[in-house]
Design a protein around this motif. Structure first.
Motif, short mmCIF file in Angstrom:
data_model
loop_
_atom_site.label_atom_id
_atom_site.label_comp_id
_atom_site.label_asym_id
_atom_site.label_seq_id
_atom_site.Cartn_x
_atom_site.Cartn_y
_atom_site.Cartn_z
N VAL A 92 8.89 -9.44 -9.59
CA VAL A 92 8.73 -10.39 -10.70
C VAL A 92 10.08 -11.04 -11.02
N VAL A 93 11.14 -10.20 -11.09
CA VAL A 93 12.47 -10.73 -11.41
C VAL A 93 12.90 -11.75 -10.35
N ARG A 94 12.70 -11.40 -9.07
CA ARG A 94 13.10 -12.30 -7.96
C ARG A 94 12.34 -13.62 -8.05
N THR A 95 11.06 -13.54 -8.42
CA THR A 95 10.25 -14.76 -8.49
C THR A 95 10.67 -15.63 -9.67
N VAL A 96 10.85 -14.97 -10.84
CA VAL A 96 11.18 -15.72 -12.06
C VAL A 96 12.53 -16.42 -11.94
N PHE A 97 13.50 -15.71 -11.36
CA PHE A 97 14.85 -16.29 -11.28
C PHE A 97 15.13 -17.02 -9.95
N PHE A 98 14.11 -17.29 -9.19
CA PHE A 98 14.24 -18.04 -7.91
C PHE A 98 15.35 -17.47 -7.02
N ILE A 99 15.40 -16.15 -6.91
CA ILE A 99 16.49 -15.51 -6.17
C ILE A 99 16.54 -16.00 -4.72
N GLU A 100 15.37 -16.03 -4.04
CA GLU A 100 15.36 -16.42 -2.62
C GLU A 100 15.83 -17.86 -2.44
N ILE A 101 15.39 -18.74 -3.38
CA ILE A 101 15.79 -20.15 -3.29
C ILE A 101 17.29 -20.28 -3.50
N LEU A 102 17.81 -19.53 -4.45
CA LEU A 102 19.26 -19.59 -4.73
C LEU A 102 20.05 -19.08 -3.53
N LYS A 103 19.52 -18.02 -2.88
CA LYS A 103 20.20 -17.48 -1.69
C LYS A 103 20.23 -18.53 -0.58
N GLY A 104 19.11 -19.21 -0.40
CA GLY A 104 19.02 -20.26 0.63
C GLY A 104 19.99 -21.39 0.34
N MET A 105 20.07 -21.79 -0.95
CA MET A 105 20.97 -22.88 -1.32
C MET A 105 22.43 -22.48 -1.13
N ALA A 106 22.73 -21.20 -1.40
CA ALA A 106 24.11 -20.70 -1.21
C ALA A 106 24.49 -20.77 0.27
N LEU A 107 23.52 -20.40 1.12
CA LEU A 107 23.78 -20.45 2.57
C LEU A 107 24.01 -21.88 3.02
N THR A 108 23.18 -22.80 2.50
CA THR A 108 23.32 -24.22 2.85
C THR A 108 24.70 -24.72 2.43
N LEU A 109 25.09 -24.36 1.21
CA LEU A 109 26.39 -24.79 0.68
C LEU A 109 27.54 -24.26 1.54
N LYS A 110 27.39 -22.98 1.97
CA LYS A 110 28.43 -22.35 2.77
C LYS A 110 28.59 -23.08 4.11
N THR A 111 27.46 -23.40 4.75
CA THR A 111 27.54 -24.04 6.07
C THR A 111 28.04 -25.48 5.98
N LEU A 112 27.96 -26.07 4.78
CA LEU A 112 28.46 -27.44 4.61
C LEU A 112 29.96 -27.51 4.91
N PHE A 113 30.65 -26.40 4.69
CA PHE A 113 32.10 -26.39 4.85
C PHE A 113 32.58 -25.61 6.09
N THR A 114 31.65 -25.31 7.01
CA THR A 114 32.07 -24.65 8.25
C THR A 114 32.01 -25.66 9.40
N ARG A 115 32.73 -25.35 10.48
CA ARG A 115 32.76 -26.27 11.63
C ARG A 115 31.41 -26.25 12.35
N PRO A 116 30.83 -27.41 12.67
CA PRO A 116 29.53 -27.38 13.37
C PRO A 116 29.66 -26.80 14.77
N VAL A 117 28.62 -26.08 15.20
CA VAL A 117 28.66 -25.50 16.55
C VAL A 117 28.04 -26.46 17.57
N THR A 118 27.41 -27.52 17.09
CA THR A 118 26.78 -28.47 18.01
C THR A 118 27.70 -29.68 18.22
N LEU A 119 27.44 -30.42 19.31
CA LEU A 119 28.21 -31.63 19.59
C LEU A 119 27.29 -32.83 19.49
#
Ligand code: SF4
Ligand code: SF4
Length: 187
Positions: A6-33
């Motif tokens: 219930v807590v995870r659902t109410v506070f959108f924990i999974e969505i926040l985790k996904g957004m944090a990962l997206t934010l983190k990869t925004l500032f890393t070097r891409p592995v693709t060319l």
């Protein structure tokens, strides 16, 4: 529903985790060319288009023994032998049907004189089947274009197996060695 869920659902924990990962990869070097704008340099030993070795004096190295054609699992090499004016056996015609090739490099490994190689050239897509029919002249030209000089010498030293018994290929790669010879220590 259990409390944790219930807590995870109410506070959108999974969505926040996904957004944090997206934010983190925004500032890393891409592995693709961004190919083809950014070309990719193949690693040494990459199995690209074939070439026939040309000696420094301009002669082809191939002695028309036919071992490469005999070992080729795709049966895509055909050789018509003839005799040079000095009595040497030569390949009058040497042809590879590249569209049937599996790039296993058995031909390279089996050649007793190191006369056929796989270049690093891989950008040869085309609309016509004829362009994938490699004649002797085209294969020799491939050597001149992609492998002449130190590059070709280095390739044969590292990847032509009858000589390079200490070849460090990937695990499980087929390796041909002279009868009775064991793999060199540390290979
Ligand atoms: S790389 Fe393999 S399949 Fe291709 S020509 Fe050589 S032996 Fe045949
Ligand atoms: S490329 Fe090598 S194995 Fe093939 S015919 Fe010529 S000498 Fe023999």
């Amino acid at each position: 529903m259990d409390f944790k869920k219930v807590v995870r659902t109410v506070f959108f924990i999974e969505i926040l985790k996904g957004m944090a990962l997206t934010l983190k990869t925004l500032f890393t070097r891409p592995v693709t060319l961004r190919y083809p704008e950014v070309p990719r340099q193949p690693k040494p030993g990459f199995r690209g288009l074939h070439a026939l070795v040309r000696e420094a004096d301009g002669r082809e190295r191939c002695i028309a023994c036919g071992l490469c054609a005999a070992i080729c699992p795709s049966q895509c090499i055909s050789i018509h032998t003839g005799e040079a004016p000095d009595g040497r056996k030569v390949a009058e015609r040497y042809e590879i049907e590249v569209l049937r090739c599996t790039f296993c490099a058995f031909c390279v490994e089996a050649c007793p004189v190191g006369a056929v190689v796989l270049t690093e050239h891989f950008e040869y897509a085309n609309y016509s089947r004829d362009d994938f029919w490699m004649t002797k002249e085209k294969l020799l030209q491939n050597w001149d274009t992609f492998m002449a000089g130190e590059k070709g010498r280095e390739y044969l030293k590292r990847f032509w197996l009858p000589k390079a018994t200490a070849f460090g290929g990937y695990e499980g790669q087929a390796v041909f060695r002279p009868k009775g010879k064991k793999e060199a220590a540390g290979a």
